[in-house]
Design an enzyme around this catalytic site. Structure first.
Site, PDB file in Angstrom:
ATOM      1  N   ASP A 172      -0.810  13.730  75.184  1.00  0.00           N
ATOM      2  CA  ASP A 172      -0.652  13.976  76.818  1.00  0.00           C
ATOM      3  C   ASP A 172      -1.122  15.341  77.093  1.00  0.00           C
ATOM      4  O   ASP A 172      -0.622  15.879  78.101  1.00  0.00           O
ATOM      5  CB  ASP A 172       0.424  13.447  77.160  1.00  0.00           C
ATOM      6  CG  ASP A 172       1.059  12.125  76.996  1.00  0.00           C
ATOM      7  OD1 ASP A 172       0.229  11.241  76.437  1.00  0.00           O
ATOM      8  OD2 ASP A 172       2.251  11.674  77.553  1.00  0.00           O
ATOM      9  N   HIS A 192       1.278  10.544  88.624  1.00  0.00           N
ATOM     10  CA  HIS A 192       0.653  11.536  87.706  1.00  0.00           C
ATOM     11  C   HIS A 192      -0.063  10.493  86.842  1.00  0.00           C
ATOM     12  O   HIS A 192       0.091   9.489  86.644  1.00  0.00           O
ATOM     13  CB  HIS A 192       1.831  12.366  86.955  1.00  0.00           C
ATOM     14  CG  HIS A 192       2.546  11.496  86.283  1.00  0.00           C
ATOM     15  ND1 HIS A 192       3.774  10.775  86.659  1.00  0.00           N
ATOM     16  CD2 HIS A 192       2.567  11.081  85.061  1.00  0.00           C
ATOM     17  CE1 HIS A 192       4.332  10.100  85.506  1.00  0.00           C
ATOM     18  NE2 HIS A 192       3.490  10.194  84.651  1.00  0.00           N
ATOM     19  N   ASP A 230      -1.326   9.627  79.011  1.00  0.00           N
ATOM     20  CA  ASP A 230      -0.394   8.950  79.601  1.00  0.00           C
ATOM     21  C   ASP A 230      -1.547   8.335  80.777  1.00  0.00           C
ATOM     22  O   ASP A 230      -2.299   8.998  81.190  1.00  0.00           O
ATOM     23  CB  ASP A 230       0.418   9.887  80.552  1.00  0.00           C
ATOM     24  CG  ASP A 230       1.668   9.402  80.866  1.00  0.00           C
ATOM     25  OD1 ASP A 230       2.312   8.503  80.027  1.00  0.00           O
ATOM     26  OD2 ASP A 230       2.300   9.637  82.002  1.00  0.00           O
ATOM     27  N   CYS A 266       7.471  12.986  75.984  1.00  0.00           N
ATOM     28  CA  CYS A 266       6.472  12.207  75.067  1.00  0.00           C
ATOM     29  C   CYS A 266       6.351  12.686  73.749  1.00  0.00           C
ATOM     30  O   CYS A 266       6.072  11.921  72.934  1.00  0.00           O
ATOM     31  CB  CYS A 266       5.247  12.249  75.965  1.00  0.00           C
ATOM     32  SG  CYS A 266       5.310  11.240  77.554  1.00  0.00           S
ATOM     33  N   HIS A 290      -1.606   5.652  83.796  1.00  0.00           N
ATOM     34  CA  HIS A 290      -0.906   4.816  84.752  1.00  0.00           C
ATOM     35  C   HIS A 290      -1.713   4.074  85.860  1.00  0.00           C
ATOM     36  O   HIS A 290      -2.311   4.885  86.374  1.00  0.00           O
ATOM     37  CB  HIS A 290       0.498   5.659  85.596  1.00  0.00           C
ATOM     38  CG  HIS A 290       1.290   6.197  84.516  1.00  0.00           C
ATOM     39  ND1 HIS A 290       2.093   5.462  83.507  1.00  0.00           N
ATOM     40  CD2 HIS A 290       1.790   7.537  84.267  1.00  0.00           C
ATOM     41  CE1 HIS A 290       2.935   6.154  82.781  1.00  0.00           C
ATOM     42  NE2 HIS A 290       2.956   7.412  83.154  1.00  0.00           N
ATOM     43  N   LYS A 329      -1.242   4.841  77.099  1.00  0.00           N
ATOM     44  CA  LYS A 329       0.271   4.405  77.306  1.00  0.00           C
ATOM     45  C   LYS A 329       0.661   4.502  78.777  1.00  0.00           C
ATOM     46  O   LYS A 329      -0.097   5.136  79.678  1.00  0.00           O
ATOM     47  CB  LYS A 329       1.086   5.192  76.373  1.00  0.00           C
ATOM     48  CG  LYS A 329       1.110   6.802  76.800  1.00  0.00           C
ATOM     49  CD  LYS A 329       1.890   7.455  75.598  1.00  0.00           C
ATOM     50  CE  LYS A 329       2.068   8.737  76.105  1.00  0.00           C
ATOM     51  NZ  LYS A 329       3.068   8.885  77.337  1.00  0.00           N
TER      52      LYS A 329
HETATM   53  C1  VGL Z   1       5.561  12.480  80.567  1.00  0.00           C
HETATM   54  C2  VGL Z   1       6.791  12.365  81.986  1.00  0.00           C
HETATM   55  C3  VGL Z   1       6.286  11.263  82.626  1.00  0.00           C
HETATM   56  C4  VGL Z   1       4.868  12.986  79.108  1.00  0.00           C
HETATM   57  C5  VGL Z   1       5.039  11.391  80.843  1.00  0.00           C
HETATM   58  O1  VGL Z   1       3.987  13.208  78.813  1.00  0.00           O
HETATM   59  O2  VGL Z   1       5.966  13.860  78.629  1.00  0.00           O
HETATM   60  N1  VGL Z   1       6.676  12.699  81.042  1.00  0.00           N
HETATM   61  N2  VGL Z   1       5.450  10.756  81.818  1.00  0.00           N
HETATM   62 ZN    ZN Z   2       4.031   9.173  82.691  1.00  0.00          ZN
END
Ligand code: VGL
Ligand code: ZN
Length: 207
Positions: free
Chosen positions: A8, A80, A46, A150, A48, A105
């Protein structure tokens, strides 16, 4: 086979992004220096949909509030890493030519996915585990964002899947929503049998 898992490293998790992790940019040169030492470099994103259930705005609530979602506690975040947006792209300084595959993901609106391997309910695999096993990977080192979410959940799943697992600490940064969260995450990973190293130890041992 030893794989580097780059978790990420996306604009929204760096300063200027919507869920910025302090010092996020500092890990980029470290990750770039580490990459050539590994047999394989694999990334996660990440990724979404806009209506994702981890976004506070989709519940009319404030970031940081916790709700129950399908029997799981869910921390609500600012929106995000929305699919296709600038915030979801890799940070531009990240060397990407060595990355053989990237796994998305958090693509299901109904459930979050901190781990690069499974959603938070362990119901659906992303394909990362099978990909690594097919290629004969036995060891993984995990770097990226965020240490206490993550990175931690990816490392714990990697260990549980039987990979010899290391987290390279200075190639990660954490959210620390509550003070001490990163320290507790490190202890949790150690207790699970995950090796915690600094990049200098890795670079020194292998060059
Ligand atoms: C993450 C919070 C929400 C991360 C992803 O990559 O750590 N943290 N989504
Ligand atoms: Zn996230």
């Amino acid at each position: 086979m030893h794989a580097l898992l780059v978790i990420d490293v996306q604009n929204d998790f760096c300063p200027g992004g919507s869920l910025p992790v302090a010092g996020g940019f500092d890990i980029i040169p470290v990750i770039n220096r580490l990459q050539p030492l590994f047999d394989l470099v694999v990334a996660t994103k990440d990724w979404h949909p806009k209506d994702h259930s981890s976004f506070a705005v989709n519940h009319g609530k404030q970031p940081g509030e916790v709700i129950m979602l399908d029997g799981l506690q869910q921390i609500l975040w600012p929106a995000h890493c929305v699919q296709g947006t600038k915030g979801a792209e890799f940070v531009s300084g990240l060397e990407t030519t060595r990355i053989t595959r990237s796994f998305n993901k958090g693509v299901d609106s109904a459930i979050d996915s901190y781990s690069g391997f499974f959603d938070n309910g362990h119901k659906r695999a992303t394909g990362l585990g099978d990909y690594l096993k097919q290629l004969g990977v036995t060891e993984v080192s995990v770097v990226g964002l965020a240490t206490d979410y993550c990175v931690k959940w990816t490392a714990l799943d990697a260990k549980q899947l039987g990979f010899d697992t290391t987290v390279i600490l200075d190639a990660c940064r954490g959210v620390n929503l509550k003070p001490g969260d990163v320290d507790r995450a490190i202890e949790e990973m150690r207790a699970a049998g995950i090796t915690i190293l600094q990049s200098a130890e890795v670079l020194g041992a292998r060059t």
